[in-house]
Every structure is written in C-alpha cells, then in structure tokens.
Design an enzyme around this catalytic site. Structure first.
Site, short mmCIF file in Angstrom:
data_model
loop_
_atom_site.label_atom_id
_atom_site.label_comp_id
_atom_site.label_asym_id
_atom_site.label_seq_id
_atom_site.Cartn_x
_atom_site.Cartn_y
_atom_site.Cartn_z
N HIS A 167 44.68 34.21 23.27
CA HIS A 167 45.99 33.96 22.64
C HIS A 167 46.32 35.12 21.70
CE1 HIS A 167 49.15 31.92 20.49
NE2 HIS A 167 48.92 30.75 21.06
N GLU A 271 49.61 36.63 26.26
CA GLU A 271 48.34 35.92 26.40
C GLU A 271 47.85 35.93 27.85
OE1 GLU A 271 48.91 32.06 24.54
OE2 GLU A 271 50.51 32.88 23.30
O1 G6P Z 1 49.21 26.81 16.16
P1 G6P Z 1 48.37 27.06 17.39
O2 G6P Z 1 47.60 25.86 17.83
O3 G6P Z 1 47.49 28.26 17.20
O4 G6P Z 1 49.36 27.40 18.55
C1 G6P Z 1 50.31 28.41 18.45
C2 G6P Z 1 51.22 28.35 19.68
O5 G6P Z 1 50.42 28.60 20.81
C3 G6P Z 1 51.14 28.62 22.04
O6 G6P Z 1 51.17 29.66 22.84
C4 G6P Z 1 51.87 27.36 22.30
O7 G6P Z 1 52.58 27.39 23.50
C5 G6P Z 1 52.77 27.10 21.12
O8 G6P Z 1 53.46 25.92 21.31
C6 G6P Z 1 51.95 27.06 19.85
O9 G6P Z 1 52.78 26.82 18.75
#
Ligand code: G6P
Length: 299
Positions: A167, A271
C-alpha cells in the site's frame, strides 16, 4: 527479543529502538538510505543518494505504537486486502502491518545494495484469525532501485486464498500536478461509487477523492511529476490488481494521522495488489511471491 545470530556480514545497517521498545533498521549504503520498522516489516523511508526529494511519503504525525500501522511508506496488506471478507471486527488490510517480524538476515551485496530479509512472527491473535499454517517472508533490496518480495508459503494440507498488497505512499510535488500512466483501457472497481465497475480511458489525473481497484493489471505504472521533474516507475510480478488512492480534503479530516492540513496533497498511493477476483490461491507446499520494484528518474 530480536535474534541477531543470522545477520550476515552487513556493515551498512544500524538497529535503533524508540521509547516504547519498537525497533527500526536504518540502512545507509553507497547507493541509498532507508528505514524499516520491524513491527509490520514497514519500510518508512527509501531514497537513492542521487535523488533530490524523498521518494516515499511519511506522515509527520504517523504513530509509532504497538499494534498500529504507520501512516506512509510501504504498509504490507496481508492476508486480505481492505475489509476482511466475512468478519468486520478483523483488522482492515490484514494483520501483517501491525504485528512483530524478526530479522532473518541482512547482507551487503557486491553491487552496493543491501538485502534485508524479515520473517513474520504469528501472534496468538493471528492464529485466532486464520485456520491454516503458513510462513511469510519479506525480502527488501535497497539500492538505486528498491526491490520488494513478499513470499507466502502454504504449510497446511489445504489450499488457502489470500488478498495482499504493498500500500505504498509515494511523495509527490502536488496531487494536482501529477499523472499516472499504465492503466489506460483497464477496468476498475470504484470503491467511492459502491464498487461499481468502469473503464479507465486515459492517463489518470486527480481532482477529487480517488479509490479504485484496477483489475487484471500486470503492467508497469509510472507517476509523472512535473513539479519534482521526475518520474517514478512501479514494476511488478505476480500482481494482477493495482490500487490508486488519494483521500482528498473531506476524507482526510476523518483520519487522525495524515499530518498537517495540506500534507495529503504531497502523496499518492500506487499499490501493487492482488484483491477481489484477483485474490491468490496458495496450494500446499507451494509458495507465491508478490514482487515490486520502484525506480526514480529525474530529468
Ligand atoms: O486507513 P487504512 O486502513 O490504512 O486505509 C487507507 C485506505 O486504503 C485503501 O487503499 C482503501 O481503499 C481506502 O478506502 C482506505 O482509506
């Protein structure tokens, strides 16, 4: 306790610890510098010495706490991507990013890069959430590019299905100043519009919240950043989905660790993922490697 007995012949690293005992590996070799948190095997920083601006975005108010993911760098999502498919009480994006890992080895390579290999340490909570046995190993090669290899091995007698991803938060000059190429004509599921599917016609530009899973996408993506006069190339293997995410101003207000008011404009997540219908079946005694490599070119 970290066992350091297998750390081989590396001179380029140091291990530090914060006030609550979380450990960090700092690498400074002839090609690049990097910092990795052992909790989550989380790459927080990587920058080749000859590149001007940071490559990975790291929030100025990221939390360095037990059981919390760090906002920025390269969080590992595993063994599911997004919400758990059936139990919403389980940690979003899986637990790999919030549990301890141990160092298997750190080696200085002949070309000047440093290879760090980490192994996940399953906790009782992990064993409660999974019914299968596995081994998870993460190798990071830090040089003028960075190479990531997350290896899942099935130690059970039954196959299991995983969702996974890097991510990664990339540092950019301004979200309204960049373009992402490599996903033209691909179908995506749009989380911001109830997971409905659409086709991406052109290169991607940003002027609102963006949260899309591009399906069946094996190709290289490039972040073109005019403000920083550079491009970042994201190459991958064994990854069939690509997620592009920026929260924009409204969603960012609901998040506690995205830094100061406009800091979010300096990041884009590109990602390397296997999610939704691209989730991966891992068969007994077999391994699956999720591989990505990032390269930065200034002009
Ligand atoms: O806050 P986190 O759990 O790290 O996620 C951060 C983000 O990740 C993503 O790529 C999801 O699609 C989002 O909806 C989310 O807000």
């Amino acid at each position: 306790m970290i066992s350091e007995k297998n750390i081989l012949a590396a001179e380029s690293y140091k291990i530090t610890q914060n006030e609550i005992g979380l450990k960090f590996i700092t690498i400074d070799n002839e090609l690049a510098s990097a910092k990795i948190a052992l909790q989550g095997a989380h790459i927080m920083q990587w920058k080749p010495h000859d590149i001007k601006n940071e490559v990975l975005w790291l929030s100025s108010n990221a939390r360095y706490m037990h059981g919390r993911s760090i906002r920025g760098g390269v969080p590992i999502c595993w063994p599911w991507f997004g919400a758990h498919p059936t139990d919403g009480s389980f940690c979003p994006h899986g637990f790999a990013r919030v549990i301890p890992w141990r160092i298997n080895e750190i080696i200085d390579l002949e070309n000047g890069a440093t290879k760090v290999t980490l192994v996940m340490l399953p906790t009782p909570e992990v064993n409660r959430q999974l019914s299968y046995q596995f081994n998870l190993e993460f190798s990071i090669t830090i040089g003028s590019s960075i190479h990531l290899d997350l290896k899942t091995t099935n130690l059970s007698e039954q196959p299991f299905l995983i969702g996974e991803g890097y991510h990664t938060y990339f540092e950019i000059s301004d979200i309204e100043n960049i373009e992402v190429t490599g996903l033209e004509n691909k179908i995506y599921s749009d989380k911001a519009r109830g997971y409905k599917k659409f086709t991406q016609e052109d290169q991607i530009k940003f002027d609102a919240e963006f949260d899309r899973v591009y399906l069946n996408t094996k190709d290289t993506c490039v972040i073109h950043d005019q403000g920083f006069s550079r491009k970042i190339t994201v190459q991958k293997q064994n990854s069939e989905s690509t997620v592009i995410w920026t929260p924009w101003d409204k969603k960012v207000k609901t998040m506690v660790d995205m830094g100061t008011e406009h800091e979010w404009k300096k990041m884009i997540c590109v990602e390397t993922v296997n999610a939704l219908e691209n989730s991966v079946m891992v068969y007994p005694n077999q391994s699956h490697n999720l591989i990505a490599e990032y390269l930065v070119q200034e002009y």
